[in-house]
Scaffold this active site. Structure first.
Site, PDB file in Angstrom:
ATOM      1  CE  LYS A  16       2.079   7.396 -12.203  1.00  0.00           C
ATOM      2  NZ  LYS A  16       2.466   6.707 -10.983  1.00  0.00           N
TER       3      LYS A  16
ATOM      4  NE  ARG B 239       8.923   2.541  20.440  1.00  0.00           N
ATOM      5  CZ  ARG B 239      10.167   2.101  20.599  1.00  0.00           C
ATOM      6  NH1 ARG B 239      10.585   1.634  21.755  1.00  0.00           N
ATOM      7  NH2 ARG B 239      11.000   2.129  19.586  1.00  0.00           N
TER       8      ARG B 239
ATOM      9  CD  GLU C 214       3.229   5.874 -16.139  1.00  0.00           C
ATOM     10  OE1 GLU C 214       2.900   6.529 -15.115  1.00  0.00           O
ATOM     11  OE2 GLU C 214       2.872   4.714 -16.342  1.00  0.00           O
TER      12      GLU C 214
ATOM     13  CE  LYS D 168       4.119   2.969  -6.483  1.00  0.00           C
ATOM     14  NZ  LYS D 168       4.667   1.824  -7.231  1.00  0.00           N
TER      15      LYS D 168
ATOM     16  CG  ASP E 188       5.944   2.842 -15.902  1.00  0.00           C
ATOM     17  OD1 ASP E 188       6.621   2.800 -14.858  1.00  0.00           O
ATOM     18  OD2 ASP E 188       4.880   2.210 -16.052  1.00  0.00           O
TER      19      ASP E 188
END
Lengths: 274, 274, 274, 274, 274, 274
Positions: free
Chosen positions: C160, C93, C190, C128, C211
């Site tokens: 960012k 598994r 960004e 992410k 962005d």
């Protein structure tokens, strides 16, 4: 096994999520040879850890031209490793950092040991070691010919000035310590003057640590002790004045400098394809 | 959090299964005060880790007379801790060992930084750090006013002589590295002579590391580069000759000595009941 | 070595104190063969971890019909393992879960990469990723032909929107970042509109992250940059509209979807006695 | 406590040796507020882990507008955190990654649960979870209203096709399992057709897992079982056809898709000074 | 793998920073043979862990004259190990400590098992195990012929008196438990009298634990249950009175004494050069 | 800190992925009180670890009616804990297991200590402790009034029969040991007859361990030693014959039985809502 844990930590410290340069410039691995050589005279220490480090990078052959504790001259080959080119490049810095520091300690210790040759005096290390390297630095002291003092607070008894102060005096400290000591450990206590020497011996000290006493004071302490305990001298001894201590009837000279002031021995590695 | 892991290791290294002396001579704990003071001039580093270390020994108040990065004179009080007498005795050595080593690095770095004052040149550390102490030693370099080079092999690209040799040359190494590099990292490469400088820049190096070049060679390299890349000088620079480099149009001077040759700054702790 | 740590965690997660079923129904172990096969088309990723996983269950032979990064069709045999029947049942598994997730990411990434074929644009992953699986998911992106962005916050600089906001603007953020950055890292920031593009470049950004800009806005940003920095496009790009970006003069397209929206590729294992 | 270990791993994965950007652009920390809001409808899961994560970054206040298991609409504020600006920036991505994945699973599970409302059938998860996230993904299934199947191989018995094959048949497998099972665990076994259903029940299965049977076959299995064991249906059930299963006299429907095919719910965090 | 972790802990516990005696008296290692023999009759348990322990001390050959679960007489050789003299001396105590404790448990369990021979009653262990040794002590129970109850709180359900009290009664406890239990686990509940037996069965208990009931009360409980649930008897059963329980129609007798009151079996090791 | 690591291990051992019963029957937590009381007479040990264990389950108030080392009678309340009902239920078994074992050792040790009252003889433990519990079992010996022998192989020197045999005799062993011992440790050696006593003392033993000698032999050994070393008697001493040893001029009696043969003291916890 403990050693493996340190090695893992060191590799993680240096490589972390991967060696971007080596994996970037070498896409397909091949075999290489790395030769560690000296750039100055010294005493080797740390060689025995090299195979353990390399094991984490694949299978390697390691040839020792010098063993831990042996002296070498400038421009001698010390150790040769063969195996994965990537592995050699990835481990090179860690291996050299370790060898350079430990050989520095062994080399420095050897000087003290030679200065005391022909006497019964043993040269001892202290707990003034780099955090996280104690067992390795103490190993280097031994490789240099020194004798280890306790490895840590759990493997020896040494009542220092601050202990005496907070315990309420030499007598109190020794009485309590005798009551609470585990079987098998000697009680050592730091003393500052002849009065304290007397008191310490009368209350059962097995070793007295003469802290920062001059030669005359040490001689007096020796006289007082009449062989009833071992004597360790500490403070003010360095490689320049150690001859002055050679003729004293003492058991140990301890020096934090062995570990905290030894300079790195300069080593380098040359690499080639095989 | 990483730091906690190191602190645990250091405490385990020193205390292991228990501090036999302290628990032997002090049966019932009480409050005490420990004052860390200097025995020579220096720059403090490592103070911020003291509360983290003490946390493992109970609740303590910590007062800082000096902060990391600040200079102190001989015989100044630097830090004062209040809390469990046993805790102070058990942690004293570790705290001093750490502070003495890190302050040594900060003090030594500060000398280089001062020598370069008024120029754009930054003084960089290297990966020649004590195994297991890198993040602390690099922290001390910053406290001394230096700039960090990459923390490890995973956070920067530096193609060194052995990489070039095994990759098959400067061109090959740079081509492959450009293909494989993660976004966001500059490519630095070690070069030995003007020819290599040219080649490196033409093939896309962002930084060139001039290894063991003399002043004249460095000047020529600067001329060749015409500002197309950053320049780092390494090898042969020490606190005695650093003035010679002040007027060069370079970006960085790096020195392994910052971490491997800094001597410990002598500190001590006096303890009293409160 | 890091990988071993993850594997240990995964095995502990699934097996913990023992596999009650396997040890219940098979009292005496014997040799078996397990064949992993595909139930749909895809790109393999994760195969290299299988031997590491199996090592924890005994000695196994592993045969690869496909390597990481290679494409396969539905109903092809991919990997064959031979060894302890119990070991195969216990690890099945975990092996499938890992392969299915990583191959899903590689397969999805490959689609983006193919869509950009013939351009200089590289497809980048993001942070992410599934907690605890980043190095594996980023590995799968590479297997699919993508390029990795920074592995974590310690191996790259990306200012960012929230950083800019809290730092007090683009200028302030860039000034401070330049002062504090370690040698060797580019500064990426960004930006949201042409004004910010200008400001970012003037204050020393090495990469600008556009962005959520539309094609026209991106073109304007490219014009403003005049090749003075690298350009990354992010937001709004998906496998359906990626063709629209092919002709832009940009360096990178990044997409969180590579890791968070890739669907598992269906694989299965058939087992038999040998 | 286990959870703390995972959180440490995740933080180390993302931050490692430090967040260069945040520490670069914000030199002196201050207080900030971060608000997590939704960009689509969903069911929240993972909120309870947020305070545990933030604890590693200092002291924070956390306000929940929604609790785990509660539904939210697009553009709603879900959670608000107040504390160190640096801490918020450093933990933002990890928090969002976890919440987005777990809320995705809870949201997807909720759909299955609603489709079965009014029946006795419970929706079960499987062991097809992301390596290293099982306890979190199973938690999300519960938050969505589902029921957990065994957490791992050590906390439940399920004899699957490969076990039967290697054990030598259903009878043998069940006989041995009954002999070796720990007290307190039911024996579940996978069956493929009515014959196997009979055999399994006669030899003492407590639960039968009907694997990839169609509705008619399931009905026949139910008839055969006459309530002598629990029945779990697996394979081929999805959110589109689940209505077809509503009227069956079965106990459980299990679906690996709950965990491996749930898509991330899009969440974001806006940050401001306070 | 879990087992490796325990072994590491045990070795660290005993050896820590090194075996001073062995490394002191034997400077150069050589091969030796150690033979473990019995000083009283017993059932062996723990033999399978010996090779795992020795692996940490180098390469050893291990010969088993007896296997776990087999009976031995006083003065029989049980296990012979060959390899590094130092390794044998360093591991001797740990190996004997483990074997003596586990064989004690197996020997004691065997007595209970023999007393119940010819009945369907299984003898069960409990969670009254030495902290840190549960999986080993439960392994020894199995080696002695006993059956394991749940390994821990995560792998079985047992509602005890304190649970019932705090949950608000047998009914409430069972209702909630049924709602929350994971698929695959039976619900066991502790009951004290016939009334509780009835209530427990009516509310869905799968196993009832008759706590400290006398023979007559047990018989009544059996009558009430009419085979609707399994029955475990606990409390007051010991090796002297176990015959009285032989003819009861019950499924299990559990006894904490198996693990907490088994006395160590006396074993010793003789060592010689080879 | 070490202790925390053991506690984590024990909790993981028992609770692992969660306490299914407690979380099943109690959905919403509330406050409760647990009272630990005795079911037989004894000496308490382990109480100081209870708050450390409970810390892992939330915030608790702990009230001690008895402290470690104090005697209690049957049916006395010993410790009371207040806090989360769930926490109490989850930790109950671990707390009792630890207290019962350690109090058993303290109680048993106390008997030996009382039997030797009025003499200078100290009762010592050995390394025959349960793997993974040494520091706790040795703590219990101290709570009972005994004296600890070395904690492990790294904190004391004891040359046993097998060491002597492999080192090539008593002389060789002592010579090498003296050369290699760290400062501060006494050398103890096991001897079997008067000849060996003589030899051991002449070659510098600090302590001699008389192994399995009868009273007459011990007296002779005492005579030979003339106070030149400490004397430890081991083997054959038990609680029934210990009076015979009271008048001997020896320093220590050691007994493995203190830790390996102490029976658990029966304790229980009653729980109620508050």
């Amino acid at each position: 096994m403990k050693i493996e844990r340190y090695i893992k930590l060191w590799i993680e410290e240096d490589i972390g999520k991967g060696d971007i340069t080596t994996d970037g410039v070498i896409e397909k691995d091949f075999d290489a040879k790395g030769t560690i050589f000296s750039k100055e005279n010294g005493v080797l220490a740390g060689g025995i850890f090299i195979p353990e480090i390399l094991k984490k990078f694949g299978e390697f052959q390691v040839k020792f031209f010098k063993k831990d504790g042996e002296e070498f001259k400038k421009h001698q080959n010390l150790i040769e490793v063969k195996g994965s080119a990537k592995g050699i490049l990835k481990s090179e810095r860690l291996i050299l950092n370790l060898l350079m520091r430990l050989s520095g300690i062994a080399t420095f210790t050897r000087k003290f040991v030679k200065a005391l040759e022909g006497t019964k005096i043993k040269i001892l290390d202290t707990r003034k070691t780099t955090p996280g390297l104690r067992i390795f630095e103490k190993y280097a002291v031994k490789a240099g010919g020194g004798t280890n003092h306790r490895m840590g607070l759990d493997s020896g008894i040494l009542i220092k000035d601050n202990h005496i102060l907070l315990a309420g005096g030499i007598e109190e400290a020794l009485l309590k310590m005798k009551k609470n000591r585990p079987a098998g450990m000697k009680i050592e206590i730091e003393v500052k003057n002849p009065d304290e020497v007397k008191k310490a011996i009368e209350h059962g000290a097995d070793i007295i640590l003469l802290d920062n006493m001059n030669i005359e004071e040490i001689k007096e302490a020796v006289k007082i002790s009449k062989g009833r305990c071992e004597i360790e001298v500490s403070g003010g001894v360095n490689i320049n004045n150690i001859e002055d201590y050679k003729n004293l009837d003492i058991d140990y000279i301890s020096s934090g400098a062995l570990t905290h002031s030894a300079k790195w021995i300069d080593l380098s590695m040359k690499v080639e394809r095989v």
